[in-house]
Design a protein around this motif. Structure first.
Motif, PDB file in Angstrom:
ATOM      1  N   ILE A 214      37.627  38.747  47.638  1.00 29.92           N
ATOM      2  CA  ILE A 214      38.635  39.780  47.368  1.00 29.92           C
ATOM      3  C   ILE A 214      39.837  39.180  46.638  1.00 29.92           C
ATOM      4  CG2 ILE A 214      40.328  41.300  48.493  1.00 29.92           C
ATOM      5  CD1 ILE A 214      38.155  41.886  50.605  1.00 29.92           C
ATOM      6  N   LYS A 215      40.235  37.964  47.028  1.00 29.31           N
ATOM      7  CA  LYS A 215      41.334  37.277  46.329  1.00 29.31           C
ATOM      8  C   LYS A 215      40.957  37.005  44.871  1.00 29.31           C
ATOM      9  CE  LYS A 215      43.306  34.886  50.359  1.00 29.31           C
ATOM     10  NZ  LYS A 215      43.491  33.559  51.013  1.00 29.31           N
ATOM     11  N   ALA A 216      39.728  36.554  44.657  1.00 32.99           N
ATOM     12  CA  ALA A 216      39.262  36.291  43.285  1.00 32.99           C
ATOM     13  C   ALA A 216      39.252  37.579  42.475  1.00 32.99           C
ATOM     14  CB  ALA A 216      37.867  35.666  43.317  1.00 32.99           C
ATOM     15  N   ALA A 217      38.745  38.656  43.074  1.00 27.12           N
ATOM     16  CA  ALA A 217      38.687  39.942  42.368  1.00 27.12           C
ATOM     17  C   ALA A 217      40.082  40.455  42.038  1.00 27.12           C
ATOM     18  CB  ALA A 217      37.926  40.963  43.224  1.00 27.12           C
ATOM     19  N   GLY A 218      41.038  40.216  42.931  1.00 26.73           N
ATOM     20  CA  GLY A 218      42.419  40.636  42.665  1.00 26.73           C
ATOM     21  C   GLY A 218      43.007  39.936  41.453  1.00 26.73           C
ATOM     22  N   ILE A 219      42.728  38.655  41.333  1.00 24.24           N
ATOM     23  CA  ILE A 219      43.196  37.892  40.169  1.00 24.24           C
ATOM     24  C   ILE A 219      42.534  38.419  38.903  1.00 24.24           C
ATOM     25  CG2 ILE A 219      43.160  35.610  39.068  1.00 24.24           C
ATOM     26  CD1 ILE A 219      43.310  34.431  41.954  1.00 24.24           C
ATOM     27  N   GLU A 220      41.226  38.662  38.976  1.00 26.26           N
ATOM     28  CA  GLU A 220      40.491  39.181  37.822  1.00 26.26           C
ATOM     29  C   GLU A 220      41.060  40.509  37.356  1.00 26.26           C
ATOM     30  OE1 GLU A 220      38.103  37.724  36.085  1.00 26.26           O
ATOM     31  OE2 GLU A 220      38.156  35.950  37.364  1.00 26.26           O
ATOM     32  N   GLU A 221      41.299  41.391  38.307  1.00 23.88           N
ATOM     33  CA  GLU A 221      41.797  42.722  37.957  1.00 23.88           C
ATOM     34  C   GLU A 221      43.169  42.644  37.303  1.00 23.88           C
ATOM     35  OE1 GLU A 221      43.061  46.892  40.177  1.00 23.88           O
ATOM     36  OE2 GLU A 221      41.525  45.618  41.089  1.00 23.88           O
ATOM     37  N   TYR A 222      44.035  41.790  37.828  1.00 20.40           N
ATOM     38  CA  TYR A 222      45.405  41.683  37.308  1.00 20.40           C
ATOM     39  C   TYR A 222      45.422  41.144  35.873  1.00 20.40           C
ATOM     40  CZ  TYR A 222      50.326  40.377  36.934  1.00 20.40           C
ATOM     41  OH  TYR A 222      51.633  40.256  36.515  1.00 20.40           O
ATOM     42  N   PHE A 223      44.604  40.138  35.621  1.00 21.25           N
ATOM     43  CA  PHE A 223      44.653  39.487  34.306  1.00 21.25           C
ATOM     44  C   PHE A 223      43.641  40.041  33.304  1.00 21.25           C
ATOM     45  CE2 PHE A 223      46.996  36.332  36.694  1.00 21.25           C
ATOM     46  CZ  PHE A 223      47.914  35.861  35.771  1.00 21.25           C
ATOM     47  N   PHE A 224      42.493  40.549  33.790  1.00 19.60           N
ATOM     48  CA  PHE A 224      41.417  40.899  32.862  1.00 19.60           C
ATOM     49  C   PHE A 224      40.887  42.315  33.025  1.00 19.60           C
ATOM     50  CE2 PHE A 224      41.240  36.301  33.749  1.00 19.60           C
ATOM     51  CZ  PHE A 224      41.553  35.821  32.480  1.00 19.60           C
TER      52      PHE A 224
END
Length: 248
Positions: A214-224
């Motif tokens: 979920i942390k990884a997905a949050g970073i992905e969503e914010y930047f990409f």
């Protein structure tokens, strides 16, 4: 490799002679010899002895032959694709060949292998040449993810993939050094969380694994963004359903 249990009442002089001769026999001869060797006093022991020698060696040898043939075919596709990309400038046909090589290598080696990373690297390069920057970034990031896992962040092979990721990020419109560094740092943080998630999942610690994904997905969503191959695969690991396409 474990031999059948020893039983002095069963092993006759004939079986001792046979065991000595086995060193000079091929697999097929071993199988036939095991079939001829009868152990009437102990049918269960006979079944184990016969089953062990008849089935395992041929299956193993066929599997190895199959793997070798597949990898040779993958190398031919890879070499042809790389030649078309680097020397001929035929990126469409190159991608067809490189993806064939990737599919075979993943089927044999799995995701986390150097040969698989090389396929992703060359696919990323061909896509970049076609100005398909989003798809190119996915391929280069797959390559980077593998190399960070295999070699760590500071290995030469990892740095090569890192450099390509930076070029694609810049081509997608992030021109300042600060913006590029922020995006690439985000990629590394996402990779780190995904690796942690994979580690927890292998250990059976599913709740902790899900949190890392979920942390990884949050970073992905914010930047990409909310959609894309990378975030979709992470969400799938986390058990989060991919949002439906617009209009559905």
């Amino acid at each position: 490799f474990t031999a059948a249990p020893w039983n002095s009442s069963v092993h006759t002089s004939r079986s001792r002679t046979t065991s000595i001769a086995r060193g000079c026999l091929g697999l097929s001869e071993i199988v036939r010899d095991c079939q001829r060797l009868s152990l009437p006093q102990h049918p269960e022991g006979r079944q184990h002895h016969h089953h062990h020698h008849q089935r395992l060696p041929p299956a193993h040898s066929i599997t190895m032959t199959d793997r070798i043939q597949k990898l040779e075919a993958a190398q031919k596709h890879y070499d042809m694709g790389k030649d078309l990309s680097w020397n001929k400038g035929d990126f469409d046909t190159a991608l067809v060949e490189l993806k064939k090589a990737l599919d075979i290598r993943q089927s044999v080696w799995g995701m986390f292998h150097d040969e698989t990373s090389k396929s992703f690297y060359e696919i990323g390069r061909a896509l970049f040449a076609k100005k398909l920057y989003t798809d190119s970034l996915v391929a280069y990031r797959r390559c980077l993810r593998i190399r960070v896992t295999l070699y760590g962040k500071f290995h030469t092979e990892t740095k090569n993939a890192d450099h390509c990721v930076r070029l694609v990020v810049q081509a997608k419109g992030l021109y300042s050094a600060r913006e590029i560094n922020e995006a690439v740092d985000a990629i590394y943080r996402s990779i780190e969380h995904e690796i942690n998630g994979d580690t927890y999942r292998k250990a059976g610690r599913n709740a902790e694994a899900q949190l890392e994904y979920i942390k990884a997905a949050g970073i992905e969503e914010y930047f990409f963004g909310k959609t894309g191959e990378i975030i979709n695969s992470i969400n799938q690991k986390a058990g989060i359903k991919t949002p439906p396409p617009p209009g559905r």
